[in-house]
Structure formats: C-alpha cells, structure tokens
Design an enzyme around this catalytic site. Structure first.
Site, PDB file in Angstrom:
ATOM      1  N   TYR A  73       0.864  -1.185  -0.010  1.00  0.00           N
ATOM      2  CA  TYR A  73       0.241   0.136  -0.092  1.00  0.00           C
ATOM      3  C   TYR A  73       1.037   1.224  -0.089  1.00  0.00           C
ATOM      4  CZ  TYR A  73      -3.355   3.230   1.535  1.00  0.00           C
ATOM      5  OH  TYR A  73      -4.422   4.290   1.498  1.00  0.00           O
ATOM      6  N   ASP A 122      -1.626  -0.796  -4.654  1.00  0.00           N
ATOM      7  CA  ASP A 122      -1.877   0.682  -4.465  1.00  0.00           C
ATOM      8  C   ASP A 122      -0.874   1.680  -5.003  1.00  0.00           C
ATOM      9  OD1 ASP A 122      -3.348   2.793  -4.894  1.00  0.00           O
ATOM     10  OD2 ASP A 122      -4.626   2.661  -2.999  1.00  0.00           O
ATOM     11  N   ASP A 128     -14.389   0.671  -2.957  1.00  0.00           N
ATOM     12  CA  ASP A 128     -14.122   1.606  -2.962  1.00  0.00           C
ATOM     13  C   ASP A 128     -13.226   1.280  -4.612  1.00  0.00           C
ATOM     14  OD1 ASP A 128     -11.919   1.516  -2.010  1.00  0.00           O
ATOM     15  OD2 ASP A 128     -11.867   4.321  -1.802  1.00  0.00           O
TER      16      ASP A 128
END
Length: 258
Positions: free
Chosen positions: A112, A152, A249
C-alpha cells in the site's frame, strides 16, 4: 500462476461483502491485500482458520496507528514462498506498507503505497518511499531477481489513467512529482503490463470515489497496478482489472504468469 491484488478498504468490512465467496471463485495462487486495517487477532477465528488452511499468510498491520493502512500477502502453501514483513525501513514498516515474498529468483513485492494526502502534506514522505523502493528494485535486478510489483500505488501515471485529468491536475495522486516517481520504477526495468497490453484504451479504472455515482458512470482512476520485470513480461499471459467485483471503493486486478 494467478496473481491478484486488491485494496479492500478494511478487511473486516469486505468480509461482510462476500470476500470469502470471491476468494473461492477467483482462486488466486498469490494475493496481495491493502488497507487491511486490522490486526490478525481481530479477524474472525473461523476466517483465520480457513485462510491458514489454504495459504501461507503474511499479515502486516500498521503498528504506528491502529486501524490504519496495513498489507497482507497470501500464497498457496504448496508454492513455498518465503515472506518478509516490510522493506527494512522503520519509517514505512511501522505503517505496514509492504510485504516482500520470494520463491527462487521470483520476488513478489506488494503493498500500500503512501497517499500524498490533502494539501500534499505527505508528498515528501511518499517521494522518499518511491526513491527507496526504486533503489531496492535496482539492487534486486542486479542480483538476478525477477520482480512482480503490485498494490495500490496511489498515482495515476498518465492522463489516460483517470477520467478527468484536467480537473485533477496537481491533486493528490496526479501531481507531476508523483508521476515522475512512478517512472522511476520503469527506469529500473519494470513494465506497466496492463497499459503495455492496452495502449490508448481509456476507462481502465480501479478506484472510484463514493460520491456522485462515480462507479456506475465509470468516472474513476487507475491507481492499482501490476509492474513486472521486463524479462517477465513475455510470460504474462493475461492482465486485467475486475470492476464487477464489489465490496470496496477499489476493484481487484490480476495477472496470469506462465
């Protein structure tokens, strides 16, 4: 070998949205999760047992702030991956930013990546992360390792990678500095495999704001990526996003590696 990556935006939350059913159907060999936001002992015991039955689980939550960030890598037991929690840099490791997994000369780096945040207050932190990661990639390539990098990444590399580039110019995730730092990885011999296989194709997004029906309208950003060492690129048989998978999301992304 099927590799998946998914920012679940809270592991306990995504469990309530059918994560275990998705996992059974997707059947990944290697899976990275980001924003797990939970310690391992906070996860339902039955879920933990089911996961540990099939996978070697490297769970790496944030220690500096509970319920924040954190990553996990799950690899099928028979594959024999060895896992390292963190990059060996306390600045990033205390936030549970990355798990590094190895099997022979194959290295899976999954995490991340920092968000520049409102007002770009964490842009210097994010830029240091990128520089340190690029240096690590360079060293690993020098040792003959072949790398799959995913997660991400919190940056849309090019105008085509978000629906409204003009409106988001210099916003977090689309600053010149962040895009420049993304290119550091490419300069170190990594390939943005989805974009290489889909040049000029718009609408390939992995994250959507919860506001204004953005996901239904596909007004999104491509900020979740798989990068692979150039030597590995010919062995990638498929690279795709899975926008139909709900629960976060973000949507999952995947590659199939021969």
């Amino acid at each position: 070998m099927k590799f998946f990556s998914w920012n679940v935006n809270g592991f306990r939350a995504v469990l309530k949205s059918g994560f275990m059913d998705w996992l059974e159907k997707a059947d990944p060999d290697v899976l990275s999760l980001q924003e797990i936001r939970a310690d391992w002992d906070q996860v339902d015991l039955g879920v933990r047992r089911d996961l540990e039955c099939a996978f070697d689980v490297a769970w790496f939550p944030s220690t500096s702030k509970k319920g924040y960030a954190g990553t996990a890598t799950l690899t099928k037991k028979e594959l024999g991956f060895k896992h390292t929690h963190g990059m060996g840099l306390e600045l990033f490791d205390q936030e549970g930013r990355m798990v590094i997994s190895t099997r022979g000369d194959l290295t899976f780096m999954a995490g991340y990546f920092p968000n520049a945040s409102a007002g770009l207050v964490r842009l210097p932190f994010k830029r240091q992360f990128a520089r340190d990661l690029a240096a690590d990639i360079r060293a690993r390539h020098a040792r003959g390792e072949k790398i799959v990098l995913t997660g991400d990444m919190n940056v849309a590399p090019e105008d085509i990678d978000l629906a409204r580039p003009k409106d988001n110019r210099m916003n977090p995730g689309f600053t010149d500095e962040e895009r420049e730092d993304f290119r550091l990885y490419l300069k170190e011999g990594m390939v943005d495999i989805l974009r290489e296989r889909n040049p000029g194709v718009p609408g390939l997004y992995t994250w959507w704001t919860a506001r204004g029906g953005a996901r239904e309208k596909n007004v999104g950003w491509r900020i979740d990526n798989f990068l692979v060492s150039r030597d590995l690129a010919p062995r990638v048989k498929d690279a795709r996003i899975h926008p139909d998978v709900m629960g976060s999301d973000h949507c999952p992304i995947s590659i199939d590696l021969d």
